[in-house]
Design an enzyme around this catalytic site. Structure first.
Site, short mmCIF file in Angstrom:
data_model
loop_
_atom_site.label_atom_id
_atom_site.label_comp_id
_atom_site.label_asym_id
_atom_site.label_seq_id
_atom_site.Cartn_x
_atom_site.Cartn_y
_atom_site.Cartn_z
N TYR A 141 -47.36 59.99 -11.36
CA TYR A 141 -48.17 60.42 -12.37
C TYR A 141 -47.95 59.50 -13.69
CZ TYR A 141 -49.92 63.93 -15.87
OH TYR A 141 -50.40 64.93 -16.65
N ASP A 174 -65.85 70.24 -10.91
CA ASP A 174 -64.56 70.43 -10.37
C ASP A 174 -64.42 70.36 -8.53
OD1 ASP A 174 -61.95 71.64 -11.99
OD2 ASP A 174 -61.80 71.97 -9.68
N ASP A 216 -65.59 65.81 -6.09
CA ASP A 216 -64.26 65.45 -5.83
C ASP A 216 -64.20 63.85 -6.70
OD1 ASP A 216 -61.75 63.98 -5.16
OD2 ASP A 216 -62.14 64.65 -3.06
N VAL A 217 -63.28 63.77 -7.85
CA VAL A 217 -63.58 62.49 -8.36
C VAL A 217 -62.81 61.27 -7.84
CG1 VAL A 217 -63.16 63.69 -10.64
CG2 VAL A 217 -61.12 62.86 -9.49
N LYS A 229 -50.99 57.67 -15.37
CA LYS A 229 -51.50 57.87 -16.59
C LYS A 229 -51.42 56.71 -17.62
CE LYS A 229 -52.84 62.20 -16.65
NZ LYS A 229 -54.22 62.56 -16.50
N SER A 247 -51.49 60.98 -20.59
CA SER A 247 -50.59 61.98 -20.71
C SER A 247 -49.72 61.10 -21.50
CB SER A 247 -50.06 62.48 -19.43
OG SER A 247 -48.66 63.00 -19.48
N1 LIG Z 1 -51.07 70.77 -19.12
C1 LIG Z 1 -50.47 69.78 -19.69
O1 LIG Z 1 -49.49 69.86 -20.47
C2 LIG Z 1 -50.87 68.52 -19.73
C3 LIG Z 1 -50.22 67.30 -20.30
C4 LIG Z 1 -50.70 65.99 -20.50
C5 LIG Z 1 -51.90 65.80 -19.62
N2 LIG Z 1 -52.69 66.61 -18.90
C6 LIG Z 1 -53.79 66.11 -18.21
O2 LIG Z 1 -54.68 67.09 -18.53
C7 LIG Z 1 -55.65 67.19 -17.56
C8 LIG Z 1 -55.98 68.60 -17.10
O3 LIG Z 1 -54.74 69.56 -16.96
P1 LIG Z 1 -54.67 70.84 -16.89
O4 LIG Z 1 -53.21 71.21 -17.29
O5 LIG Z 1 -55.87 71.43 -17.48
O6 LIG Z 1 -54.63 71.19 -15.34
P2 LIG Z 1 -55.25 72.28 -14.29
O7 LIG Z 1 -54.53 72.26 -13.03
O8 LIG Z 1 -55.24 73.37 -15.22
O9 LIG Z 1 -56.71 71.55 -14.22
C9 LIG Z 1 -57.16 70.47 -13.54
C10 LIG Z 1 -58.59 70.82 -12.71
O10 LIG Z 1 -58.74 69.48 -11.93
C11 LIG Z 1 -59.27 69.83 -10.74
N3 LIG Z 1 -59.17 68.71 -9.87
C12 LIG Z 1 -58.10 68.56 -8.98
N4 LIG Z 1 -58.18 67.42 -8.30
C13 LIG Z 1 -59.58 67.19 -8.56
C14 LIG Z 1 -60.30 66.10 -7.85
N5 LIG Z 1 -59.75 65.47 -6.83
N6 LIG Z 1 -61.50 66.02 -8.42
C15 LIG Z 1 -62.08 67.06 -9.25
N7 LIG Z 1 -61.38 67.98 -9.88
C16 LIG Z 1 -60.08 68.05 -9.39
C17 LIG Z 1 -58.41 71.09 -10.56
O11 LIG Z 1 -59.23 72.08 -9.62
C18 LIG Z 1 -58.34 71.99 -11.89
O12 LIG Z 1 -59.43 72.65 -12.00
C19 LIG Z 1 -55.17 66.52 -16.43
O13 LIG Z 1 -55.72 65.05 -16.25
C20 LIG Z 1 -53.71 66.36 -16.73
O14 LIG Z 1 -53.00 65.41 -16.19
C21 LIG Z 1 -52.21 68.01 -18.90
#
Ligand SMILES: NC(=O)c1ccc[n+]([C@@H]2O[C@H](COP(=O)([O-])OP(=O)(O)OC[C@H]3O[C@@H](n4cnc5c(N)ncnc54)[C@H](O)[C@@H]3O)[C@@H](O)[C@H]2O)c1
Length: 247
Positions: free
Chosen positions: A155, A37, A63-64, A159, A142
């Site tokens: 976004y 992370d 950082d990705v 996606k 997503s």
């Molecule tokens: N929550 C939803 O409803 C939902 C729906 C569809 C897709 N998603 C996707 O699922 C994935 C996870 O989402 P989530 O809801 O768990 O979000 P979240 O915000 O709880 O977790 C995301 C994590 O990514 C980390 N992060 C952010 N930028 C980063 C970077 N540059 N390098 C490395 N780490 C980084 C953050 O620190 C965080 O820990 C994401 O790709 C999101 O787009 C989520």
């Protein structure tokens, strides 16, 4: 159900939310996991939590969007656990606003984290997996990339791009025994959805045939399937984990 026999799995953005659920399910099915992370402290705590449960886990901050850091992340997995069986490109952010108000920086940053990040992760893991002649890459897209969400031109574009990346990479990697698939979650209970006003959440529930919001474990179970040999004849596909919404 499936056992990775201690082989390595990397999950980006896994300090919390869906990423942590994926790392936990993979660990419970025998993978040695790299919690990665941008938030180094939270990654360390999450890895310590898995170790306390009796699993093999390490934290590697990354950082990705940083090419060298993503290469080092994959190398750390191989060095620590001997292989990389699964790579889950999950890290993400949102910077929502209508296009009229969205800055170029908000567009570029979101595309960079999701799409460039997933590309860097797929490329780095793919290089090692093709040498291994096995491995599975799972990209977290997503439903927003399928239907386009109001206020999410950045976004949704990123996606949707992840789907093209997944399919093109799946074609390139197939001859090496490496599979590449994607998951499109619908609304999942995480910090992202907890911040929604209750009336918006209620309206959303009405549009979900299965009648509930998704849990991070729902996405994690799909990632487990796509990461394991149970999906050995599946590549270049997209699994929707959305309770039937936008089917
Ligand atoms: N929550 C939803 O409803 C939902 C729906 C569809 C897709 N998603 C996707 O699922 C994935 C996870 O989402 P989530 O809801 O768990 O979000 P979240 O915000 O709880 O977790 C995301 C994590 O990514 C980390 N992060 C952010 N930028 C980063 C970077 N540059 N390098 C490395 N780490 C980084 C953050 O620190 C965080 O820990 C994401 O790709 C999101 O787009 C989520």
């Amino acid at each position: 159900m499936s056992n990775f026999e201690g082989g390595g799995a990397v999950v980006t953005g896994s300090a919390r939310g869906i990423g942590l659920a994926i790392a936990t399910v993979l660990a419970r099915h025998g993978a040695s996991v790299v919690i990665s992370d941008i938030d180094a402290d939270a990654a360390g705590e999450a890895a310590a939590g898995l170790v306390a449960e009796g699993h093999r886990a390490i934290a590697v901050p990354c950082d990705v969007t940083d090419e060298a850091a993503v290469t080092a992340l994959v190398d750390a997995c191989r060095e620590s656990f001997g292989s990389i069986e699964v790579m889950v490109n999950n890290a993400g952010i949102t910077r929502d606003s209508t296009m009229a108000k969205m800055s170029l920086d908000d567009f570029r940053t979101v595309v960079d984290v999701h799409l460039t990040g997933a590309w860097l992760g797929t490329r780095a893991a793919g290089r090692v997996m093709r040498e291994q002649r096995r491995g599975a890459i799972v990209n977290i897209s997503s439903i927003s990339g399928k239907v386009g969400n109001f206020g999410q031109t950045n976004y949704s574009a990123a996606k949707a791009g992840i789907i093209g990346l997944t399919k093109a990479a799946a074609r390139e990697m197939a001859k090496y025994g490496v599979r590449v698939n994607a998951i499109q979650p619908g609304p999942i209970r995480t910090a992202m959805t907890a911040a929604m006003p209750p009336e918006v959440l209620d309206r959303m529930l009405e549009s979900i045939p299965l009648g509930r919001i998704g849990e991070p474990e729902d996405v994690a179970n799909a990632a487990l399937f796509l990461g394991s040999d149970l999906s050995g004849f599946i590549t270049g596909t997209v699994i929707e984990v959305a309770g039937g919404r936008n089917m």
